[in-house]
Design an enzyme around this catalytic site. Structure first.
Site, PDB file in Angstrom:
ATOM      1  N   ASP A  21      -9.211   0.329  10.320  1.00 25.63           N
ATOM      2  CA  ASP A  21      -8.409   0.962   9.105  1.00 25.63           C
ATOM      3  C   ASP A  21      -7.934   2.489   9.342  1.00 25.63           C
ATOM      4  O   ASP A  21      -8.871   3.322  10.222  1.00 25.63           O
ATOM      5  CB  ASP A  21      -9.012   1.072   7.863  1.00 25.63           C
ATOM      6  CG  ASP A  21      -7.914   1.269   6.506  1.00 25.63           C
ATOM      7  OD1 ASP A  21      -6.693   0.986   6.721  1.00 25.63           O
ATOM      8  OD2 ASP A  21      -8.391   1.329   5.644  1.00 25.63           O
ATOM      9  N   HIS A  77       0.002   2.619  14.841  1.00 25.32           N
ATOM     10  CA  HIS A  77      -0.480   1.222  15.421  1.00 25.32           C
ATOM     11  C   HIS A  77      -0.529   1.164  16.844  1.00 25.32           C
ATOM     12  O   HIS A  77      -1.451   0.385  17.213  1.00 25.32           O
ATOM     13  CB  HIS A  77       0.347   0.116  14.705  1.00 25.32           C
ATOM     14  CG  HIS A  77       0.378   0.064  13.228  1.00 25.32           C
ATOM     15  ND1 HIS A  77      -0.542   0.016  12.565  1.00 25.32           N
ATOM     16  CD2 HIS A  77       1.744   0.059  12.401  1.00 25.32           C
ATOM     17  CE1 HIS A  77      -0.356  -0.014  11.120  1.00 25.32           C
ATOM     18  NE2 HIS A  77       0.970   0.056  11.000  1.00 25.32           N
ATOM     19  N   ARG A  89       3.766  -5.402   3.056  1.00 23.99           N
ATOM     20  CA  ARG A  89       4.104  -4.286   3.537  1.00 23.99           C
ATOM     21  C   ARG A  89       5.374  -4.375   3.795  1.00 23.99           C
ATOM     22  O   ARG A  89       5.920  -5.566   4.160  1.00 23.99           O
ATOM     23  CB  ARG A  89       3.186  -3.845   4.874  1.00 23.99           C
ATOM     24  CG  ARG A  89       1.940  -3.497   4.530  1.00 23.99           C
ATOM     25  CD  ARG A  89       1.297  -2.907   5.816  1.00 23.99           C
ATOM     26  NE  ARG A  89      -0.151  -2.360   5.347  1.00 23.99           N
ATOM     27  CZ  ARG A  89      -0.694  -1.584   6.049  1.00 23.99           C
ATOM     28  NH1 ARG A  89      -0.437  -1.261   7.151  1.00 23.99           N
ATOM     29  NH2 ARG A  89      -2.018  -1.265   5.769  1.00 23.99           N
ATOM     30  N   LEU A 138     -18.070 -11.694  26.647  1.00 24.95           N
ATOM     31  CA  LEU A 138     -17.621 -11.044  25.348  1.00 24.95           C
ATOM     32  C   LEU A 138     -16.811 -12.219  24.700  1.00 24.95           C
ATOM     33  O   LEU A 138     -15.779 -12.623  25.207  1.00 24.95           O
ATOM     34  CB  LEU A 138     -17.098  -9.806  25.389  1.00 24.95           C
ATOM     35  CG  LEU A 138     -16.582  -9.215  24.014  1.00 24.95           C
ATOM     36  CD1 LEU A 138     -17.650  -8.924  23.125  1.00 24.95           C
ATOM     37  CD2 LEU A 138     -15.514  -8.163  24.270  1.00 24.95           C
ATOM     38  N   ARG A 173     -16.249  -0.261   9.350  1.00 23.66           N
ATOM     39  CA  ARG A 173     -14.947   0.085   8.788  1.00 23.66           C
ATOM     40  C   ARG A 173     -14.592   1.520   8.959  1.00 23.66           C
ATOM     41  O   ARG A 173     -15.424   2.506   8.522  1.00 23.66           O
ATOM     42  CB  ARG A 173     -14.806  -0.140   7.201  1.00 23.66           C
ATOM     43  CG  ARG A 173     -13.377   0.023   6.808  1.00 23.66           C
ATOM     44  CD  ARG A 173     -12.979  -0.513   5.218  1.00 23.66           C
ATOM     45  NE  ARG A 173     -11.848  -0.334   5.085  1.00 23.66           N
ATOM     46  CZ  ARG A 173     -11.090  -1.161   4.439  1.00 23.66           C
ATOM     47  NH1 ARG A 173     -11.478  -2.224   3.761  1.00 23.66           N
ATOM     48  NH2 ARG A 173      -9.641  -0.921   4.043  1.00 23.66           N
ATOM     49  N   ARG A 221     -14.717  -1.030   1.434  1.00 26.54           N
ATOM     50  CA  ARG A 221     -14.596  -2.245   1.051  1.00 26.54           C
ATOM     51  C   ARG A 221     -14.353  -3.388   1.942  1.00 26.54           C
ATOM     52  O   ARG A 221     -14.064  -2.948   2.851  1.00 26.54           O
ATOM     53  CB  ARG A 221     -13.393  -2.400  -0.085  1.00 26.54           C
ATOM     54  CG  ARG A 221     -12.203  -1.789   0.393  1.00 26.54           C
ATOM     55  CD  ARG A 221     -11.026  -1.876  -0.498  1.00 26.54           C
ATOM     56  NE  ARG A 221      -9.858  -1.174  -0.065  1.00 26.54           N
ATOM     57  CZ  ARG A 221      -9.480  -0.183  -0.494  1.00 26.54           C
ATOM     58  NH1 ARG A 221      -9.841   0.664  -1.515  1.00 26.54           N
ATOM     59  NH2 ARG A 221      -8.444   0.698   0.132  1.00 26.54           N
ATOM     60  N   LEU A 222     -14.563  -4.502   1.533  1.00 30.78           N
ATOM     61  CA  LEU A 222     -14.607  -5.653   2.585  1.00 30.78           C
ATOM     62  C   LEU A 222     -12.883  -6.179   2.713  1.00 30.78           C
ATOM     63  O   LEU A 222     -12.532  -6.899   3.883  1.00 30.78           O
ATOM     64  CB  LEU A 222     -15.174  -6.809   2.513  1.00 30.78           C
ATOM     65  CG  LEU A 222     -16.481  -7.008   3.283  1.00 30.78           C
ATOM     66  CD1 LEU A 222     -17.335  -8.265   2.628  1.00 30.78           C
ATOM     67  CD2 LEU A 222     -16.304  -7.307   4.625  1.00 30.78           C
ATOM     68  N   SER A 223     -12.212  -6.002   1.862  1.00 33.47           N
ATOM     69  CA  SER A 223     -10.745  -6.302   1.997  1.00 33.47           C
ATOM     70  C   SER A 223     -10.497  -7.764   2.588  1.00 33.47           C
ATOM     71  O   SER A 223      -9.582  -8.101   3.510  1.00 33.47           O
ATOM     72  CB  SER A 223      -9.893  -5.641   2.856  1.00 33.47           C
ATOM     73  OG  SER A 223     -10.096  -4.103   2.523  1.00 33.47           O
ATOM     74  N   GLU A 261     -24.951  -5.744   8.145  1.00 32.29           N
ATOM     75  CA  GLU A 261     -25.263  -4.251   7.704  1.00 32.29           C
ATOM     76  C   GLU A 261     -23.939  -3.808   7.941  1.00 32.29           C
ATOM     77  O   GLU A 261     -22.857  -4.201   8.733  1.00 32.29           O
ATOM     78  CB  GLU A 261     -26.248  -3.644   8.924  1.00 32.29           C
ATOM     79  CG  GLU A 261     -27.477  -4.197   9.178  1.00 32.29           C
ATOM     80  CD  GLU A 261     -28.154  -3.886   7.778  1.00 32.29           C
ATOM     81  OE1 GLU A 261     -28.200  -3.043   7.434  1.00 32.29           O
ATOM     82  OE2 GLU A 261     -29.124  -4.710   7.479  1.00 32.29           O
TER      83      GLU A 261
END
Ligand code: FPP
Length: 244
Positions: free
Chosen positions: A27, A44, A78, A138, A189, A195-197, A208
């Site tokens: 974010d 972005h 948006r 990965l 975040r 917050r988790l949004s 965690e």
């Protein structure tokens, strides 16, 4: 940057058997750009550069699965122009990064709805997933048009048809639904909000959390390293008693 040994999970961190799963809510792109007098699209673009750096650093930090929140289903609210720019950026990203992922042993999959994405992006997602399927270093998961509630709802719709009704069976359906996932070990975040949004609600049951003021374009591999160090200090009891 210190070596991997300095951030290996302590005995109480109990990572997933395949390694540590880090999820990131990246974010702050817009605010980063605005603070510099730039259009949000520049934020972005800078954010996509950060994603490249973090993906490259992840395996050497003991991360086996990395889930990045690239576009939330809530983001459709948006302005159309901003969303179109993000979708173009993601398309460009997949086209340019697929061969790099193959070289680096990165398996790329995408979670979220695909039916609302432009056809060229859907095609690029399928191509990238097929081309990188053999990656073992990965597992990179990009969440695009993703909503955890939607994913749980979709899993529930499938669940009523199965005969084995258990929490584990439900979890397995959710895991199998687009891109297979394990529990999140560490959720990061950036951007100052806590917050988790609507991100990975089920998978974060025992995660965690590390919240950072830094905006995503300013986030670096060293920040990821520090978050991992913080993670190793946490005692993850998962409801049991701490180790004596
Ligand atoms: C969050 O910042 C960013 C987004 C919703 C857009 C897209 C994300 C990226 C480009 C980073 C990941 C990219 C790739 C290629 C994996 P925001 O716009 O919500 O920022 P704000 O809260 O400051 O407005």
């Amino acid at each position: 940057m210190s070596s991997l040994t300095s951030i290996e999970a302590g005995s109480n961190t109990r990572p997933n058997s395949g390694g540590i799963h880090v999820a990131i809510i990246s974010d702050g792109n817009g605010r980063w750009a605005t603070a510099k007098g730039l259009p949000r699209s520049a934020g972005h673009r800078a954010g996509a550069e950060t994603a490249r750096e973090i993906i490259e650093a992840a395996p050497s930090l003991g991360i086996h699965t990395l889930t990045l929140f690239a576009l939330s289903s809530a983001n459709w609210q948006r302005p159309t122009q901003e969303i179109a720019g993000i979708l173009r950026l993601l398309h460009e990203y997949l086209l340019t990064e697929t061969s790099h992922c193959m070289e680096e042993g990165v398996r790329l999959t995408v979670i979220g709805r695909r039916d609302r994405l432009p056809i060229n992006l859907r095609q690029a997602i399928g191509d990238a997933e097929a081309a990188t399927a053999g990656g073992k270093r990965l597992h990179l998961r990009l969440a695009i048009d993703y909503s955890a509630r939607e994913a749980i709802y979709q899993a529930a719709c499938r669940f009523y048809k199965v005969t084995e009704l258990s929490c584990e069976a439900f979890g397995k359906i959710l895991v199998d639904f687009r891109g297979g996932s394990t529990d999140v070990d560490l959720m990061i975040r950036t951007g100052g909000e806590q917050r988790l949004s609507d991100f990975l609600l089920w998978e974060c049951a025992f995660a965690e959390f590390v919240f950072l003021e830094k905006r995503w374009p300013d986030f670096t591999a060293s920040d990821l390293h520090m978050a991992m160090q913080e993670f190793t200090k946490r005692e993850r009891t998962r409801g049991t008693l701490p180790a004596a």
